[in-house]
Structure formats: C-alpha cells, structure tokens
Write an enzyme that holds these catalytic residues in place. Structure first.
Site, PDB file in Angstrom:
ATOM      1  N   SER A   1      47.339  40.933  26.291  1.00  0.00           N
ATOM      2  CA  SER A   1      46.011  40.809  26.225  1.00  0.00           C
ATOM      3  C   SER A   1      45.249  41.973  26.679  1.00  0.00           C
ATOM      4  O   SER A   1      45.700  42.633  27.493  1.00  0.00           O
ATOM      5  CB  SER A   1      45.769  39.665  27.241  1.00  0.00           C
ATOM      6  OG  SER A   1      44.548  39.311  27.538  1.00  0.00           O
TER       7      SER A   1
ATOM      8  N   TYR B   1      47.231  35.629  35.674  1.00  0.00           N
ATOM      9  CA  TYR B   1      47.265  35.822  34.117  1.00  0.00           C
ATOM     10  C   TYR B   1      47.405  37.435  33.795  1.00  0.00           C
ATOM     11  O   TYR B   1      47.985  37.668  33.021  1.00  0.00           O
ATOM     12  CB  TYR B   1      46.190  34.896  33.409  1.00  0.00           C
ATOM     13  CG  TYR B   1      46.272  35.227  32.073  1.00  0.00           C
ATOM     14  CD1 TYR B   1      47.296  34.669  31.112  1.00  0.00           C
ATOM     15  CD2 TYR B   1      45.115  35.798  31.320  1.00  0.00           C
ATOM     16  CE1 TYR B   1      47.286  35.045  29.754  1.00  0.00           C
ATOM     17  CE2 TYR B   1      45.057  36.224  30.032  1.00  0.00           C
ATOM     18  CZ  TYR B   1      46.044  35.813  29.191  1.00  0.00           C
ATOM     19  OH  TYR B   1      46.093  35.843  27.987  1.00  0.00           O
TER      20      TYR B   1
END
Length: 250
Positions: A137, A150
């Site tokens: 990501s 995350y």
C-alpha cells in the site's frame, strides 16, 4: 503446454476476485483462497472447477493452510505465481485509542499469514522459476493519522518483498511489491465495521482506483518476459496526491 497456475489469496472480493477473473480470462488456472465459501463458490459457478480451485479457510490458520496446499489437485499443484492479496485494515482512531486486538489481527493477517504462505510455496516457485506479487500500500511509505499498525504491516510487506528479491537472486523467481493508493473496494467497509456512509463519503467524486485497475496491473507484471522484474510499483488515482506535514498550533 499446460496452463500456468496462480494462487490468489483474499479472492472473495475486491482486488482478489477481480484478479481471479482476469487471469482465468487470460488462460491461466487459479487457486483461489479466502474465508467466505459462498463467495468462492460464485467463482466456480462463473468459471468452472476445471479453471478455478477454491480453498475456504482463514489465512491466519496455518494448519488449514498447510492442509489446503497438501490437498491441491494435480492440475493446480504446480504454482507459477503467488499473489499475496489477503489483508485488511481495522480501525481509524489514533494509536492511543486503538483496540489492541485489532492491531494483532492486522499483524496476524497482513504479516504472519503472508510470510507463512510464501515460505510454504517457495520450493515450488523456485522449481517453476515463478513469481511472487505482494499487495502492499502507499501506506507503507506515507503515514497518516489512524494508519498506525496498518501502515506498519504494509511497510513490512514492501521491505519483505525487497528482501525476497535479494535472497532469490539467481533462482529466476521474480518478486514485486504493488502499492496502491485510494481504491474503492470493501476495504473501508471492513475498516469501519460496515459503515457504508463513511465508505461512500471517502470515495465520492474521487474517481479512485478500481479492483479491475489492479487486476490489469498484476496481469501485466505476471506476463512480462522472464528477464524483467518489476521491483515495486506505486499507483494512485490522479485525484490523490501526497499530503503535507501536520502542524499543531497552540
């Protein structure tokens, strides 16, 4: 020549489901794994059991993972490509308010399960001179409030990909980290515990990345000539850019 085989995790929605569709359309066979058996059955109904073999288990369950791998039918056992797509974000609050259980679930899913499956498939991938694509990501590079664990897990995925690339040098195995920015899938619904309004607000008017966009990117990477390796690729919608530094004022 027999069809090449990809194992795609997190295949029940979003990037994973779109990637299953794209690779089967391109003539590959796919091992599709995920938690939701009914979603996996939809893939079989759409493509046929001769093109997609489904495995319903929680990616955090190592025993189930090993049993699934050991039980692969002959037509699906020679894995040429591993797409480590399964992952999730949970919670949007600052670290000091976060639920430790959610942090551990993200680590168990995004890190521990990913490395476990990768290690399990490495002998086959080396034998096949295959490829690994890890879905990371932009959060691996650019922090934001509420991203905490995350972002940390995705930073691990990006760095692990580089480490694999170094270790697998000379084997012919290619390794890529794919790092998307804002993409409209079930991601935000999961993160917010099913808050459809929050999801709609986030993506409204933004023309975000679609699951199909990522599937096409993975297809391109997987089908490059064997002498080319995409080390990492970062994608954002044109509407998204890098944020500025925060300044707190008294």
């Amino acid at each position: 020549m027999s069809a090449r085989v990809a194992w795609i995790t997190g295949a029940t929605s979003g990037f994973g489901a779109a990637t299953v569709d794209r690779f089967i359309a391109g003539g590959w066979r796919v091992v599709a794994s995920g938690r939701r058996a009914e979603r996996l059955q939809q893939l079989v109904d759409r493509h046929g059991a001769d093109r997609v073999h489904t495995l319903a288990f929680d990616i955090r369950d190592e025993a189930a993972m090993r049993a699934a791998f050991a039980g692969l039918p002959a037509d699906f056992a020679a894995i040429d490509l591993l797409v480590n797509n399964a992952g999730l974000a949970l919670g949007t609050v600052p670290a000091q308010q976060a639920d430790l259980r959610q942090w551990k679930q993200m680590i168990d899913t995004n890190v521990t399960a990913l490395v476990t499956l990768t290690r399990l498939l490495l002998p086959t991938l080396i034998e096949r001179r295959g490829a690994i694509v890890n879905i990371s990501s932009t959060a691996s590079t650019y922090p934001y409030p509420g991203g905490n664990v995350y972002g940390g897990t995705k930073a691990f995925v990006s760095q692990f990909s580089l480490g694999l690339r170094a270790d697998l040098h000379g084997t012919g195995v290619r390794v890529t980290s794919v790092e998307p920015g804002m993409a409209e899938t079930e991601f935000t619904l999961v993160r917010t515990g099913g808050d459809q309004a929050a999801s709609d607000k986030l993506y409204a008017g933004a023309q975000p990345i679609t699951a199909g966009d990522i599937a096409e990117t993975l297809w391109w990477i997987a089908n490059l000539p064997a002498h080319l390796n995409v080390n990492r690729i970062e994608l954002m919608p044109t509407s998204q850019a890098f944020g500025g530094f925060q300044v707190h004022r008294e």
